[in-house]
Design a protein around this motif. Structure first.
Motif, PDB file in Angstrom:
ATOM      1  N   GLY A  39       0.377  -6.841   7.238  1.00 53.34           N
ATOM      2  CA  GLY A  39       1.525  -7.718   7.511  1.00 53.34           C
ATOM      3  C   GLY A  39       1.194  -9.197   7.427  1.00 53.34           C
ATOM      4  N   SER A  41       0.340 -10.850   4.647  1.00 57.86           N
ATOM      5  CA  SER A  41       0.475 -11.412   3.295  1.00 57.86           C
ATOM      6  C   SER A  41       1.570 -10.678   2.521  1.00 57.86           C
ATOM      7  N   SER A  64      -8.311  -9.922   8.060  1.00 61.69           N
ATOM      8  CA  SER A  64      -8.659 -11.329   8.290  1.00 61.69           C
ATOM      9  C   SER A  64      -7.840 -11.942   9.437  1.00 61.69           C
ATOM     10  N   ASP A  89      -9.673  -2.990  10.212  1.00 60.72           N
ATOM     11  CA  ASP A  89      -9.703  -2.444   8.856  1.00 60.72           C
ATOM     12  C   ASP A  89      -9.133  -1.026   8.936  1.00 60.72           C
ATOM     13  N   ASN A 112       1.789  -0.441   5.120  1.00 59.42           N
ATOM     14  CA  ASN A 112       2.010  -1.254   3.923  1.00 59.42           C
ATOM     15  C   ASN A 112       0.715  -1.742   3.272  1.00 59.42           C
ATOM     16  N   MET A 165       4.258   2.250   1.967  1.00 59.64           N
ATOM     17  CA  MET A 165       4.459   1.388   0.802  1.00 59.64           C
ATOM     18  C   MET A 165       3.715   1.998  -0.387  1.00 59.64           C
ATOM     19  N   SER A 166       4.476   2.637  -1.260  1.00 59.12           N
ATOM     20  CA  SER A 166       3.871   3.177  -2.485  1.00 59.12           C
ATOM     21  C   SER A 166       3.988   2.116  -3.563  1.00 59.12           C
ATOM     22  N   LYS A 184      -1.493   6.251  -4.678  1.00 58.57           N
ATOM     23  CA  LYS A 184      -0.067   6.089  -4.351  1.00 58.57           C
ATOM     24  C   LYS A 184       0.723   7.391  -4.538  1.00 58.57           C
ATOM     25  N   GLY A 217      -1.705 -10.706  -3.602  1.00 52.00           N
ATOM     26  CA  GLY A 217      -2.427  -9.544  -4.146  1.00 52.00           C
ATOM     27  C   GLY A 217      -2.135  -9.355  -5.634  1.00 52.00           C
ATOM     28  N   PHE A 218      -0.866  -9.533  -6.004  1.00 51.20           N
ATOM     29  CA  PHE A 218      -0.459  -9.351  -7.412  1.00 51.20           C
ATOM     30  C   PHE A 218      -1.082 -10.424  -8.302  1.00 51.20           C
TER      31      PHE A 218
HETATM   32  N1  LIG Z   1       2.590  -6.859  -5.344  1.00 52.81           N
HETATM   33  C1  LIG Z   1       2.900  -5.864  -6.162  1.00 52.81           C
HETATM   34  O1  LIG Z   1       3.116  -6.074  -7.377  1.00 52.81           O
HETATM   35  C2  LIG Z   1       3.045  -4.460  -5.628  1.00 52.81           C
HETATM   36  C3  LIG Z   1       3.713  -3.517  -6.434  1.00 52.81           C
HETATM   37  C4  LIG Z   1       3.853  -2.224  -5.963  1.00 52.81           C
HETATM   38  C5  LIG Z   1       3.346  -1.865  -4.722  1.00 52.81           C
HETATM   39  N2  LIG Z   1       2.699  -2.796  -3.964  1.00 52.81           N
HETATM   40  C6  LIG Z   1       2.152  -2.347  -2.667  1.00 52.81           C
HETATM   41  O2  LIG Z   1       2.711  -3.158  -1.643  1.00 52.81           O
HETATM   42  C7  LIG Z   1       1.773  -3.291  -0.574  1.00 52.81           C
HETATM   43  C8  LIG Z   1       1.593  -4.773  -0.248  1.00 52.81           C
HETATM   44  O3  LIG Z   1       1.113  -5.428  -1.411  1.00 52.81           O
HETATM   45  P1  LIG Z   1       1.074  -7.008  -1.556  1.00 52.81           P
HETATM   46  O4  LIG Z   1       1.223  -7.292  -2.982  1.00 52.81           O
HETATM   47  O5  LIG Z   1       1.963  -7.608  -0.561  1.00 52.81           O
HETATM   48  O6  LIG Z   1      -0.473  -7.248  -1.184  1.00 52.81           O
HETATM   49  P2  LIG Z   1      -1.256  -8.508  -0.606  1.00 52.81           P
HETATM   50  O7  LIG Z   1      -0.493  -9.756  -0.750  1.00 52.81           O
HETATM   51  O8  LIG Z   1      -2.622  -8.416  -1.200  1.00 52.81           O
HETATM   52  O9  LIG Z   1      -1.354  -8.119   0.941  1.00 52.81           O
HETATM   53  C9  LIG Z   1      -2.105  -6.988   1.328  1.00 52.81           C
HETATM   54  C10 LIG Z   1      -2.136  -6.890   2.834  1.00 52.81           C
HETATM   55  O10 LIG Z   1      -2.915  -5.736   3.186  1.00 52.81           O
HETATM   56  C11 LIG Z   1      -3.984  -6.142   4.066  1.00 52.81           C
HETATM   57  N3  LIG Z   1      -5.136  -5.270   3.842  1.00 52.81           N
HETATM   58  C12 LIG Z   1      -5.816  -5.075   2.685  1.00 52.81           C
HETATM   59  N4  LIG Z   1      -6.835  -4.239   2.897  1.00 52.81           N
HETATM   60  C13 LIG Z   1      -6.788  -3.891   4.194  1.00 52.81           C
HETATM   61  C14 LIG Z   1      -7.580  -3.051   5.003  1.00 52.81           C
HETATM   62  N5  LIG Z   1      -8.651  -2.397   4.527  1.00 52.81           N
HETATM   63  N6  LIG Z   1      -7.263  -2.910   6.318  1.00 52.81           N
HETATM   64  C15 LIG Z   1      -6.203  -3.573   6.831  1.00 52.81           C
HETATM   65  N7  LIG Z   1      -5.407  -4.375   6.111  1.00 52.81           N
HETATM   66  C16 LIG Z   1      -5.708  -4.536   4.809  1.00 52.81           C
HETATM   67  C17 LIG Z   1      -4.244  -7.608   3.670  1.00 52.81           C
HETATM   68  O11 LIG Z   1      -4.887  -8.385   4.667  1.00 52.81           O
HETATM   69  P3  LIG Z   1      -6.502  -8.493   4.740  1.00 52.81           P
HETATM   70  O12 LIG Z   1      -6.998  -8.681   3.348  1.00 52.81           O
HETATM   71  O13 LIG Z   1      -6.774  -9.653   5.648  1.00 52.81           O
HETATM   72  O14 LIG Z   1      -6.968  -7.209   5.336  1.00 52.81           O
HETATM   73  C18 LIG Z   1      -2.810  -8.098   3.484  1.00 52.81           C
HETATM   74  O15 LIG Z   1      -2.207  -8.345   4.738  1.00 52.81           O
HETATM   75  C19 LIG Z   1       0.481  -2.605  -1.042  1.00 52.81           C
HETATM   76  O16 LIG Z   1       0.433  -1.300  -0.502  1.00 52.81           O
HETATM   77  C20 LIG Z   1       0.646  -2.538  -2.546  1.00 52.81           C
HETATM   78  O17 LIG Z   1      -0.074  -1.461  -3.110  1.00 52.81           O
HETATM   79  C21 LIG Z   1       2.534  -4.090  -4.385  1.00 52.81           C
END
Ligand SMILES: NC(=O)c1ccc[n+]([C@@H]2O[C@H](COP(=O)([O-])OP(=O)(O)OC[C@H]3O[C@@H](n4cnc5c(N)ncnc54)[C@H](OP(=O)(O)O)[C@@H]3O)[C@@H](O)[C@H]2O)c1
Length: 319
Positions: A39, A41, A64, A89, A112, A165-166, A184, A217-218
């Motif tokens: 939550g 990011s 983090s 984690d 998520n 969140m897939s 996923k 992340g993207f």
């Molecule tokens: N963005 C896209 O294009 C996209 C498309 C389809 C699906 N999704 C899915 O949507 C979800 C969110 O994606 P996003 O793009 O918003 O990603 P993001 O901006 O990279 O955010 C990821 C979040 O997950 C946390 N996280 C990562 N590894 C973790 C761990 N081992 N333990 C606890 N927390 C962890 C991160 O914080 P820390 O790094 O501090 O732990 C951050 O809060 C993901 O499941 C992703 O697969 C994203």
């Protein structure tokens, strides 16, 4: 024939009205505890902001602490509300359990967190593959195992929710996403079985399938996307994190099992419906009426993708 086509739709609608399961439900958000992993990011943070502004008590979990504190501050600035933060984690079950215990009974759990590193299987290290499976799939088990007993203890007994969140890569395999897609796709099996296990506790499971979404992340993922992945997956543009979060929250509140985020997602949801639960008899009607045509559309997509792959290899061999 004309008579049949006039009589059949209402009969089908009536039949579907009686058989769709689980029954329609509304999941209240206001004054309830929404616990969001990942939550700090992107989509998770946008969801936290929207849930807080709708009156939920929000808790965030991520690794983090700095990012969590920034998220807490940004939610305070936008809604004036305070959120609880937990640094853990998801791969560490004991740490997640401690966070969930400290957070207290959960009404709406949003699983998520996710990591995505696209790469052809042959080139991707087993450590990276394991990383994605551990965070995305095993981490989701850890979170649900930790939260479920607390969800069952909720005092108000109102409908509760677990959402996962897939990704559209969890509905269809795309070049460069072998490990990510596997993690996923796994969530869907988890969700279908879990829904049957928790329905008696008035807990409702949703799976959200976002397309490419503008998030930190993207942005990172885009830097390492293989060329063919860009050609196949990058054609449809990306959504804003706020838009995806809104679709996700609306889907959670209506207890929808499958939550698509855009038009393409709705088509994919029907084409890949399989034996998934469907609460809405109207949506079930659309599923039944359009599944044949959408299979044809799907075959056209496959034709186009294989054509792109063939041309790419031919061009590469010429140079
Ligand atoms: N963005 C896209 O294009 C996209 C498309 C389809 C699906 N999704 C899915 O949507 C979800 C969110 O994606 P996003 O793009 O918003 O990603 P993001 O901006 O990279 O955010 C990821 C979040 O997950 C946390 N996280 C990562 N590894 C973790 C761990 N081992 N333990 C606890 N927390 C962890 C991160 O914080 P820390 O790094 O501090 O732990 C951050 O809060 C993901 O499941 C992703 O697969 C994203």
């Amino acid at each position: 024939m004309v008579l049949l086509s006039l009589i059949l739709p209402p009969i089908l609608l009536l039949l579907l009205y009686f058989i769709v399961r689980p029954r329609p439900v509304t999941i209240p958000i206001k004054n309830r505890h929404v616990f969001i992993t990942g939550g700090s990011s992107g989509i998770g943070l946008a969801l936290a902001q929207q849930a807080a502004s709708q009156g939920a008590r929000v808790s965030l979990l991520a690794r983090s602490l700095n990012k969590l504190q920034e998220a807490k501050e940004s939610i305070r600035r936008s809604s004036g509300l305070d959120v609880a933060i937990f640094s853990a984690d998801v791969r560490d079950h004991d740490a997640v359990q401690k966070a969930a215990n400290d957070a207290g009974p959960i009404d709406v759990l949003v699983v998520n967190q996710g990591v995505f590193v696209p790469q052809e299987l042959e080139k991707q290290g087993l450590d990276e593959i394991k990383f994605m499976i551990d965070v995305n799939l095993m981490g989701s088990f850890n979170v649900i195992k930790a939260a479920l007993p607390l969800m069952k203890e909720r005092k108000d007994r109102l409908p509760a929710s677990i959402s996962l969140m897939s990704s559209q890569a969890g509905q269809v395999g795309i070049y460069g996403y072998t490990a990510y897609s596997a993690s996923k796709f796994g969530l869907r099996g988890l969700a279908e079985a879990l829904q049957q296990e928790v329905i008696a506790d008035n807990i409702h499971v949703s799976v959200v399938y976002p397309p490419d979404t503008d998030t930190p992340g993207f942005e990172k993922e885009n830097e390492v996307r293989p060329e063919l992945t860009k050609l196949l997956a990058g054609s449809s543009g990306s959504m804003k994190a706020d838009e995806v979060a809104k679709k996700a929250l609306d889907g959670i509140k209506s207890g929808s099992f499958t939550v698509p985020c855009n038009f393409e997602g709705h088509m994919l949801a029907i084409a890949t419906a399989g034996l998934s639960p469907q609460r809405s008899f109207l949506m079930a009607f659309i599923d039944v009426a359009s599944v044949g045509v959408l299979r044809l559309v799907g075959l056209f997509f496959q034709w186009n993708w294989y054509q792109t792959i063939e041309n790419w290899h031919a061009k590469k061999n010429r140079t």
